[in-house]
Design a protein around this motif. Sequence first.
Motif, PDB file in Angstrom:
ATOM      1  N   THR A  65       0.803  -1.274   0.086  1.00 20.53           N
ATOM      2  CA  THR A  65       0.017   0.005  -0.010  1.00 20.53           C
ATOM      3  C   THR A  65       0.898   1.070   0.008  1.00 20.53           C
ATOM      4  OG1 THR A  65      -1.792  -1.093   1.109  1.00 20.53           O
ATOM      5  CG2 THR A  65      -2.026   1.321   1.205  1.00 20.53           C
TER       6      THR A  65
ATOM      7  N   ILE B 288      -6.160   9.175   5.654  1.00 19.05           N
ATOM      8  CA  ILE B 288      -6.207   7.822   5.155  1.00 19.05           C
ATOM      9  C   ILE B 288      -6.616   6.969   6.100  1.00 19.05           C
ATOM     10  CG2 ILE B 288      -5.225   5.886   3.884  1.00 19.05           C
ATOM     11  CD1 ILE B 288      -3.200   8.066   2.738  1.00 19.05           C
ATOM     12  N   PRO B 289      -7.894   6.300   5.980  1.00 14.21           N
ATOM     13  CA  PRO B 289      -8.342   5.464   7.234  1.00 14.21           C
ATOM     14  C   PRO B 289      -7.958   3.896   7.535  1.00 14.21           C
ATOM     15  CG  PRO B 289      -9.851   5.554   5.407  1.00 14.21           C
ATOM     16  CD  PRO B 289      -8.882   6.255   5.009  1.00 14.21           C
ATOM     17  N   PHE B 290      -6.777   3.787   6.634  1.00 15.51           N
ATOM     18  CA  PHE B 290      -6.034   2.407   6.729  1.00 15.51           C
ATOM     19  C   PHE B 290      -4.678   2.643   6.735  1.00 15.51           C
ATOM     20  CE2 PHE B 290      -7.481   3.543   2.628  1.00 15.51           C
ATOM     21  CZ  PHE B 290      -6.432   3.350   1.841  1.00 15.51           C
ATOM     22  N   GLU B 291      -3.971   1.489   7.178  1.00 14.02           N
ATOM     23  CA  GLU B 291      -2.625   1.497   7.209  1.00 14.02           C
ATOM     24  C   GLU B 291      -1.785   1.739   5.906  1.00 14.02           C
ATOM     25  OE1 GLU B 291      -0.730  -1.616   9.405  1.00 14.02           O
ATOM     26  OE2 GLU B 291      -1.752  -1.320  11.170  1.00 14.02           O
TER      27      GLU B 291
ATOM     28  N   ASP C 276       1.850   1.635   3.724  1.00 22.15           N
ATOM     29  CA  ASP C 276       3.145   0.726   4.048  1.00 22.15           C
ATOM     30  C   ASP C 276       4.285   1.901   3.633  1.00 22.15           C
ATOM     31  OD1 ASP C 276       2.153  -1.780   4.948  1.00 22.15           O
ATOM     32  OD2 ASP C 276       1.601  -1.964   2.706  1.00 22.15           O
TER      33      ASP C 276
END
Length: 135
Positions: free
Chosen positions: A18, A68-71, A73
């Motif tokens: 990501t 951004i609501p997610f991890e 990388d």
Amino acid sequence: MYADAETIRRILTATGDTWAVVGLSHNEARAAYGVADVLQRYGKRIVPVHPKAETVHGEQGYASLADIPFEVDVVDVFVNSGLAGQVADEAVAVGAKAVWFQLGVIDEAAYERTRAAGLDMVMDRCPAIEIPRLG
């Protein structure tokens, strides 16, 4: 010095898929647009980060890394060197694993801070050039 082969390989193959692409908009003339396309073709999920929060290459955009609501990388940075250090600091703050400054984006102090925070970092390189070399 800021882009050793081992770190480049690790970021491109083992760090995660990501990639937040800071500076990515739907402007096809900008380098970020083409690089994001290459990253997608190599299996990376791109996340556009731009004040306009535009959807690019079919992916929802966000105005900032913090939105951004997610991890994430890897944070791939397409802003000028004067703004890049702030983006690197934001990448550390959101828990990214690596930061990649594009060709011509150089901030040695940001590099040192980011590495000291435990993240991998590459500076003044392009993943669209490096990823095909992995073979």
